[in-house]
Design a protein around this motif. Structure first.
Motif, PDB file in Angstrom:
ATOM      1  N   TYR A 190     -86.334 -37.313  49.030  1.00 24.23           N
ATOM      2  CA  TYR A 190     -86.618 -36.256  48.048  1.00 24.23           C
ATOM      3  C   TYR A 190     -85.487 -36.254  47.016  1.00 24.23           C
ATOM      4  N   ALA A 219     -87.415 -30.095  50.814  1.00 24.44           N
ATOM      5  CA  ALA A 219     -87.212 -31.399  51.462  1.00 24.44           C
ATOM      6  C   ALA A 219     -87.480 -31.277  52.960  1.00 24.44           C
ATOM      7  N   ALA A 278     -88.447 -34.824  54.837  1.00 20.53           N
ATOM      8  CA  ALA A 278     -87.801 -35.986  54.208  1.00 20.53           C
ATOM      9  C   ALA A 278     -86.584 -36.433  55.022  1.00 20.53           C
TER      10      ALA A 278
END
Lengths: 439, 439
Positions: free
Chosen positions: A334, A376, A381
């Protein structure tokens, strides 16, 4: 004012969309393991195709088709099922003359029936299915049933029961229809108008009547098993012995007649009971057809097929918790731009990571860094790339491992290399701990 | 008599079917690399959806829609394009309120337009596309264009040219439409009846007129670039600078206006010239829309998307020889029963190999062994399993490597193990020779 979806249709989004694709791909893979090849027919066909195959006495043709005239005044129908279209495709493209027999095909896509909307039943729904055409043999019937069972097993559906019956050959059905006419004749006056025309067109369809009073009468009707020809009975018994040999669980259901006119001999349905004991009814069904190929202009050969309802499969898999952990929508990286910085630079970083094969997204909204970290996290992520004014000036970015929270600064021209090294190390770590776990 | 497919539709079989799936899966993978998620809308929508979005002045709505009344007397249309349905789905499911913006979706499936059938153009055709909705920014426009370009690159399509234009913001289009009306006014009497209603509904659509005499008049019409507001011009110039930075090849085409009413600001098309110099026209197209989400009952936000025609992509990939070697339909094993033997045994062997994950087929036809070998060769099978009466008696089979022609006898209870060892060795051999080749 907002416009809604058409009544009886449904939108497929989020985890449901991912699941549909997962289910379809898995079914496709197994079909190909069994030597079945994909074909695609159009959604629209001339109405005549279904009238001639599915049959004038069926509820599908009588009540449930989306039929209309196109601008050229031809009667068009949105396919209510796939078999008729697949056979039309096989005949029109002369595939039986150029392929090894049986010709084995699989298909997937939407079909349409104007039914009363009910929970979990849609007017536009998705089916996956197969057809094996060109040879009449119990071994092929068995192969098709094994294929269907393997598909359901590979979706981890335990407690699948195959209900099976035979409608016999032409001779059997001729004698059986006469017996049905004789049986229903004295009751007919009291029965529903639909049953009157069923009586004329195809008395087998009376057995599917949904009117409670008529269902009472149906209970006493003769059974097909008592009208089977010697050949038909032998073939069915042999098929059952093949299924026994392959350890396929089935149950003979002599009330099973399937609502489409083209079926003959073997017919079957897949019934499922969930872990919690809920009976889901049929997840799909299939059968053998003797006359359909010839009826649609092809040679005098038979075929057999089945279809599975994707909406149905999704709903039982979800209810039984069998879809968890099967697909990975997680983001690799991200990208977080801080403040009003040069977006050109950020876009180049994001694009470079994507072109290197990493599932990457960047924050386009003007939000605080803590908010970006939350996003995120929600996307699961693995890494964040943080870019502020300072980084742009020095031509570098900050790479943060979101699992360990370790972070480091990396020159922009070494980013792909660094990320790829980190990802590889992580894969090895995972493999190592997997090996340790497995002993 | 046989029934054909509906005029303008097409059957997808053999290598074409495999290619369609390959193309769709590749596009899907790349979309997901860029953070786009799959959604599926129904094929059928209320007609009002397209009238309100694609627009009454568009040829699509005026002439090309498959529209009919369902059994409940509601006007239904087979989707002529995807964007309207996707926005309807986003608004109805309130996805903008619960997702990070822009909301990024991808889709694939059939769409329907009643156009004059032409070579390579179908009335039922397949599209893959994306929509990014909720934020108006040149960076997102750039992301979407980079995504489309990456997709075409990953299909190995060189010589892709992106033609791009801006239709400006509302102010620009308002001024431009007035200028067009003023320009066309003296010619209108001579122009086609369609252009008369275009003049009233949306003079931009006159620029798409296909009548040769009208096209001559269109040549002298004012250009949008001379009517752009300061904001619109700045945004477009910034987008072009982003594309320059990302090394995306484009060409500004100030005649590009796209035939759907919802477009505003950025519009683009992907043009392809084959290796042999043939101009294929547009493989797909896309654009930005300012008012569509609000028009369909959502918040006042913009979006941008594009779609690619799968039929088009397949045809250029095939013509340019770019599909070869991309997919493996080969069989692993072909099972050959000799003569009238116990089919139960054969079916169990075939099923066992399939359940072990090998793509296996068996010969169901009663043909000679030499003929079976020819079939195995045609299917590019790696191994043949030969079963005769003798083998059944001894509970064994013959395994023949069809590449080396080596063969051996194998007890039935060691078959899977033996095949799996052989397959692994072959994989290693291939890897080895690959390494040698690569130096």
């Amino acid at each position: 004012m907002s416009i809604k979806n058409v009544k009886g249709t449904h939108d497929i989004i989020g985890e449901e969309a991912t699941s549909f694709t997962y289910i379809e791909n898995l079914l496709k893979q197994i079909a190909e393991l069994f030597g079945y090849q994909e074909v695609r027919t159009p959604v629209i066909e001339y109405s005549e195709l279904f009238v001639r195959s599915v049959g004038e006495s069926s509820d599908v043709v009588r009540k449930e088709m989306y039929t209309f005239l196109d601008k050229g005044e031809r009667s068009i129908t949105l396919r209510p099922e796939f078999t008729a279209g697949i056979i039309r495709l096989i005949v029109q493209n002369k595939l039986l003359a150029t392929s090894e027999l049986p010709l084995k095909t699989h298909y997937v896509g939407p079909a349409f029936r104007y039914e009363r909307p009910q929970l979990g039943r849609y007017r536009e729904f998705n089916q996956f299915g197969v057809e094996a055409v060109g040879i009449n043999s119990a071994e092929i019937d068995a192969e098709v049933i094994v294929l269907s069972y393997t598909m359901l097993q590979s979706l981890n559906l335990e407690n699948v029961l195959i209900k099976i019956n035979t409608l016999g050959d032409e001779e059997s059905r001729h004698n059986y229809k006469n017996a049905l006419k004789q049986y229903f004749s004295p009751y007919l006056e009291k029965m529903c108008p639909d049953c009157h025309s069923r009586y004329e067109l195809n008395p087998l369809r009376i057995l599917d009547c949904k009117v409670p009073e008529d269902q009472e009468i149906v209970k006493g009707a003769p059974k097909i098993k008592d009208y089977l020809s010697k050949n038909a009975k032998e073939k069915f018994d042999y098929l059952l012995s093949l299924l026994d040999g392959l350890e396929i669980p089935y149950e003979i259901d002599d009330t099973l007649v399937r609502g489409l006119d083209y079926y003959s001999e073997t017919v079957f349905e897949f019934h499922y009971t969930s872990r919690s004991g809920k009976d889901y009814g049929a997840l799909g069904a299939g059968g053998h057809y003797d006359k359909l190929v010839k009826e649609l202009g092809g040679p005098d050969v038979s075929g057999i097929g089945f279809s599975l309802g994707i909406e149905r499969l999704y709903s039982v898999l979800k209810d039984d918790g069998l879809l968890e952990g099967y697909f990975d929508n997680d983001l690799d990286i991200y990208v977080m731009p801080i403040g009003q910085i040069d977006k050109q630079f950020v876009l180049q970083v994001t694009t470079g990571l994507r072109l290197a094969g990493y599932r990457t997204d960047q924050c386009f909204e003007d939000v605080k860094l803590t908010n970006m970290f939350k996003r995120a996290e929600r996307k699961n992520a693995k890494y964040a790339i943080i870019i502020g004014e300072n980084e742009i000036e020095k031509h570098e970015v900050i790479i943060k491992n979101l699992r360990t929270t370790e972070q480091e600064t990396c020159p922009i021209d070494q980013l792909i290399e660094t990320i790829s090294r980190k990802m590889n190390e992580e894969d090895l770590d995972e493999e190592f701990s997997q090996n340790v776990k497995e002993g």
